[in-house]
Design an enzyme around this catalytic site. Structure first.
Site, PDB file in Angstrom:
ATOM      1  N   ASP A 175      -1.572   4.997  -5.789  1.00 26.79           N
ATOM      2  CA  ASP A 175      -2.071   4.239  -4.734  1.00 26.79           C
ATOM      3  C   ASP A 175      -2.226   2.727  -5.084  1.00 26.79           C
ATOM      4  O   ASP A 175      -3.278   2.599  -5.749  1.00 26.79           O
ATOM      5  CB  ASP A 175      -3.263   4.901  -3.963  1.00 26.79           C
ATOM      6  CG  ASP A 175      -3.664   4.063  -2.726  1.00 26.79           C
ATOM      7  OD1 ASP A 175      -2.979   3.367  -2.307  1.00 26.79           O
ATOM      8  OD2 ASP A 175      -4.838   4.256  -2.477  1.00 26.79           O
ATOM      9  N   ASP A 194       1.002  -1.188  -0.161  1.00 25.80           N
ATOM     10  CA  ASP A 194      -0.133   0.166  -0.177  1.00 25.80           C
ATOM     11  C   ASP A 194       0.956   1.299  -0.009  1.00 25.80           C
ATOM     12  O   ASP A 194       1.477   1.595   1.100  1.00 25.80           O
ATOM     13  CB  ASP A 194      -1.078  -0.102   1.278  1.00 25.80           C
ATOM     14  CG  ASP A 194      -1.872   0.973   1.250  1.00 25.80           C
ATOM     15  OD1 ASP A 194      -1.913   1.763   0.410  1.00 25.80           O
ATOM     16  OD2 ASP A 194      -2.392   1.287   2.343  1.00 25.80           O
TER      17      ASP A 194
END
Length: 491
Positions: free
Chosen positions: A316, A98
């Site tokens: 992201d 992440d």
């Protein structure tokens, strides 16, 4: 220990020649590193070796590789994850990759509501600080607690004096717990050599509570591996210790079961283009200037993409799809639909714009480019902005993978767009680079050492696809000759 003796012998053999050539005495005094009675505890030896290995790692500056599994496809997995080894003795933990958050955390033994099983066919684990001989909870007075407080990621629990945290993610899920310090075990590549079972002390979260999608077992993992820039991120911690460079890279496979490459180091490729990071942002924000379809810029006001007050364009890996604000989404979908109107049948499925086609999407759908500051463009193939919904007979249904975000002025580039590309996050140069790439192939990775030189290694997933090459027979022969010369000196 035999390697130490050999090194000492080589020094004894070589140094007198150098010393005599300058007219100095050739006498050398050797000192024992181990007491003469040989009474040294194994624990002391291991501690000394660990300290030495730490200094070696800091001086060499290597590349750390993590295995990658998972896929962008929301109908299969919808996330990419890796395996970490934490604690002493080390245990395996599967964590989502992440770049949209900062902290590494894993489920704690005392976790409330954490999933027990996973549909990903992986064995879930729980971190137990009491079962690791190297684990230490972070107290409120510990300076490392301030790393999280500065970014509003942590606070202090008055009841037990533990440095605690609470995270809320964009999908509404959340976790809370406390920070611990323990060893992260990893394999490092230095030059062409593998340094297995290297360790570094890192601070990470021990999750005692989870909510939302985090508690669902269908795609459950042990935690989240945050790759943000804040001081609490593992990339920042390892860089501050001199163990790894302040740059990391990934190449996420889109097809054939997913997977890919994730390294602490810089993937080097000839076609990489870079755009500057927007400074002083909590995420990896970049300046998106325009979107082109079939080479034609869409009529979108550039202010739609500007970064201010939590708005802007974010890269992201923790997001599966991609998201555009209303002002950009509508002209984007209209341009795609117009370009394919003669070849497909447009349909709307569950609010998404879809298309029924009887041929390959590559033959029908137009190329798209996202154009960024610094003259860097990201070229998207149809599979980078479409998702296959289903197949019916000889036809298939493909839907726009970009989703609409209303009244937020935000663009998020998730795995749908990021897959099948090399991405380099250069935190020192404050820039992000990319290039289209077949992520099933190996790559060259650079790690800048403390001497300022860049060392290159050939990498895929080192442990699986591209193990370091064995020394050549020529090098082996030279080594044996040198060894024989040294042995003859002492006979």
């Amino acid at each position: 220990m035999s390697a130490v003796r050999l090194t000492a012998a080589i020094l004894v053999y070589l140094l007198p020649l150098t010393v005599l050539s300058y007219g100095f005495p050739a006498a050398l005094k050797l000192e024992r590193a181990v007491p003469a009675n040989h009474e040294m505890e194994i624990s002391q030896l291991k501690a000394r070796d660990r300290a030495r290995h730490g200094r070696l790692l800091q001086s060499l500056g290597g590349v750390i590789d993590f295995p990658v599994d998972g896929t962008f496809d929301p109908f299969v997995v919808g996330l990419y994850y890796t395996k970490l080894r934490l604690g002493s003795p080390p245990r395996d933990f599967y964590v989502q990759i992440d770049t949209g958050s900062d902290v590494l955390w894993v489920s704690c033994a005392s976790c409330n509501g954490c999933p027990q099983t996973s549909g990903l066919q992986i064995q879930l684990n729980y971190f137990d600080p009491g079962s690791s001989v190297t684990a230490t909870p972070i107290s409120c007075s510990d300076q490392r607690c301030s790393w999280g407080i500065q970014s509003s990621d942590s606070g202090c629990s008055v009841q037990n004096n533990l440095c605690a945290y609470t995270f809320q993610y964009g999908d509404g899920s959340g976790t809370s717990g406390f920070y611990v310090s323990d060893v992260l075990q990893f394999d490092m590549i230095v030059g062409s050599s593998l340094v297995p079972n290297s360790t570094a002390q890192v601070v990470f979260g021990c999750s005692t509570s989870q909510t939302g999608d985090l508690v669902k077992s269908d795609r459950a993992v042990d935690g989240i591996f945050g790759f943000g820039q804040q001081g609490m991120s593992v990339i920042s911690q390892l860089a501050s210790q001199g163990v790894a460079p302040r740059v990391f890279s990934h190449c996420l496979k889109g097809e054939n079961g997913g997977g890919g490459i994730l390294v602490l180091g810089e993937i080097v490729a000839p076609n990489l283009v870079f755009t500057p990071l927007v400074p002083s942002q909590p995420h990896y924000n970049v300046n998106l200037l325009s979107i082109s379809v079939n080479g034609q810029a869409l009529p979108i006001n550039p202010s739609v993409f500007s970064t201010s007050n939590g708005q802007g364009t974010i890269i992201d890996t923790g997001t599966t799809l991609a998201y555009l604000s209303e002002e950009a989404y509508v002209p984007f979908v209209e341009a795609i639909t117009k370009a394919v109107s003669q070849s497909v049948r447009p349909v709307v499925s569950k609010g998404n714009q879809c298309y029924v086609i009887a041929s390959s999407v590559a033959e029908v759908f137009p190329p798209v480019s996202l154009n960024f500051a610094g003259g860097a463009s990201m070229f998207l193939n149809p599979q980078d902005y479409l998702i296959q919904q289903n197949n019916v007979g000889g036809t298939s249904v493909w839907c726009i993978g970009f989703q609409r975000i209303q009244n937020q002025g935000i663009t998020i580039l998730g795995d749908l767009v990021l897959k099948d590309k090399i991405f380099v996050y250069d935190l020192v140069g404050q820039r992000i680079g990319w290039a289209n790439y077949d992520c099933s192939m190996s790559v060259n990775v650079s790690a800048t050492s403390s001497s300022g030189r860049s060392e290159y290694v050939n990498a895929g997933q080192f442990s699986d696809n591209a193990a370091p090459q064995k020394p050549s027979l020529n090098m082996v022969g030279k080594t044996l000759m040198l060894l024989l010369m040294v042995i003859n000196m002492f006979l």
